[in-house]
Design a protein around this motif. Sequence first.
Motif, PDB file in Angstrom:
ATOM      1  N   ASP A 253      -1.162   4.754   0.610  1.00 28.82           N
ATOM      2  CA  ASP A 253      -2.367   4.939   1.166  1.00 28.82           C
ATOM      3  C   ASP A 253      -3.468   5.450   0.356  1.00 28.82           C
ATOM      4  N   LEU A 254      -4.820   4.704   0.504  1.00 32.76           N
ATOM      5  CA  LEU A 254      -5.657   4.680  -0.815  1.00 32.76           C
ATOM      6  C   LEU A 254      -7.070   5.607  -0.157  1.00 32.76           C
ATOM      7  N   HIS A 255      -7.025   5.953   1.133  1.00 32.82           N
ATOM      8  CA  HIS A 255      -7.956   6.346   1.539  1.00 32.82           C
ATOM      9  C   HIS A 255      -7.521   7.542   2.732  1.00 32.82           C
ATOM     10  N   PRO A 256      -8.147   8.561   2.926  1.00 33.11           N
ATOM     11  CA  PRO A 256      -7.984   9.628   3.879  1.00 33.11           C
ATOM     12  C   PRO A 256      -7.794   9.156   5.268  1.00 33.11           C
ATOM     13  N   ASN A 257      -8.928   8.104   5.613  1.00 33.27           N
ATOM     14  CA  ASN A 257      -8.844   7.342   6.935  1.00 33.27           C
ATOM     15  C   ASN A 257      -7.717   6.638   7.349  1.00 33.27           C
ATOM     16  N   GLN A 258      -6.823   6.217   6.184  1.00 32.19           N
ATOM     17  CA  GLN A 258      -5.695   5.298   6.506  1.00 32.19           C
ATOM     18  C   GLN A 258      -4.531   6.174   6.911  1.00 32.19           C
ATOM     19  N   LEU A 259      -4.699   7.753   6.886  1.00 39.26           N
ATOM     20  CA  LEU A 259      -3.533   8.607   7.306  1.00 39.26           C
ATOM     21  C   LEU A 259      -3.492   8.263   8.761  1.00 39.26           C
ATOM     22  N   ILE A 260      -4.578   8.228   9.365  1.00 35.88           N
ATOM     23  CA  ILE A 260      -4.360   8.047  11.116  1.00 35.88           C
ATOM     24  C   ILE A 260      -3.506   7.087  11.301  1.00 35.88           C
ATOM     25  N   THR A 261      -3.709   5.809  11.041  1.00 38.21           N
ATOM     26  CA  THR A 261      -2.912   4.703  11.441  1.00 38.21           C
ATOM     27  C   THR A 261      -1.476   4.692  10.523  1.00 38.21           C
ATOM     28  N   ARG A 262      -1.466   5.459   9.540  1.00 35.41           N
ATOM     29  CA  ARG A 262      -0.055   5.613   8.995  1.00 35.41           C
ATOM     30  C   ARG A 262       0.670   6.394   9.976  1.00 35.41           C
ATOM     31  N   TYR A 263       0.231   7.452  10.479  1.00 39.19           N
ATOM     32  CA  TYR A 263       1.096   8.229  11.333  1.00 39.19           C
ATOM     33  C   TYR A 263       1.231   7.734  12.515  1.00 39.19           C
TER      34      TYR A 263
END
Length: 423
Positions: free
Chosen positions: A335-345
């Motif tokens: 993951d390269l950006h904080p906002n990607q954590l949402i769809t990662r999880y």
Amino acid sequence: MQQTPPDVLGDDAKRHIDRLLADEDRLLANRRSRHAGRQPVHTAYVPADVFEAGTAAQWGRLALAALDEHASTAARLADATGVDHAMTASVWPRLVDKLDREPIEDLRIDLEDGYGQRSDDEEDRHVAAAAAAVGRAAAAGNLPASTGIRMKSLEASTRRRSLRSVERFVVGLLDGGGLPEGLVLTLPKVTSVAQVEAMTWACRRLEDGLGLRPGRLSLEIQVEAPQAVLGPDGTALVTRMIGAGGGRVSGLHFGTYDYTTALGIPAAQQSLAHPAADHAKLVMQLAAAGTGVRLSDGSSNVLPVGSTEQVHAAWALHARLVRHSLERGFYQGWDLHPNQLITRYLATFAFFAEGLPLAADRLRRYAERAESGTLDEPATAEALAGLLVRGVDCGALDPDEVLARTGLDRPALDAYAARRPVA
């Protein structure tokens, strides 16, 4: 009259067979990773010049703010990502809790592509500051379970700078209170077995010189050059690279964009879901099978930033890519950006939640030796238990629910997942 049992294959014969297989035993031992325990579901890459002691918590706050701005309810997030509404509503509380409690499971301080080329003095300052920040985060209990640096490659043009940064980072950690338990060194753009051998030698030299126990420094290999997948002699060099680490290699990480660029794939079609990328990762899976070396997929460079429409489009793409990886046995990605954590999880939690009923039922029947329409065996039990263990570890599954569904406590699950005898 009972006959004396034959002893044709007696002690002498068995010792001879041991000698015949000694080289193979050593090769197998070298290929086995010494690293065990929980595998993170992702690695967050942060350039060294912006990393701070509070970076992990800051990513969580930024992700929660993006969720509030662009998808403040489970229904809106489901609409944005294409994930099933009922499933999104089910995992929503766990998603919000994860972003608040443990937004980053694995963090890599980047001195390579995400950092760029700097003067020696500037990189020295950033390496020292990063090591000090890791020490402060560890002291405050804010350090992710696994942390490390991605050095520059060992190609001739960056080799000395790479080794200089690694040594300064390790020394800085020792000066600041010691090495964190989950320390990892990521070696990028590996093109030869010799580079892994050289880095393994450098790690041994650092351990000897700094009084660290042998094997304390863990290596990840980034598979982002075609030469690592297919050598000039037609062999999969990544297989030999694992052995060259002598048990030190803990992971193989796929580099989406370097790899697809090297194959001439147009930028618009470059993706971790491209067939060429899937082929490389299949080779990685074959190379790592049975070694304990962990696999990680690459990243999506389409960041969820800008207007709500742009954010939703990027989230939908990222959720599909995370799912693509999970279904193919790649339980970790970048993951390269904080906002990607949402769809990662979101995608990860949904995947494990969907798999829970079937995996728990089949494992329970297997453990109880109950009859069913599926003839499961130890390998299947290993896969079923592995899915449940991973789901519990990342927070997707409730341990009590898993216990209730399977009748198995955590030690029993771990034993099935490792194919060990179950008490």
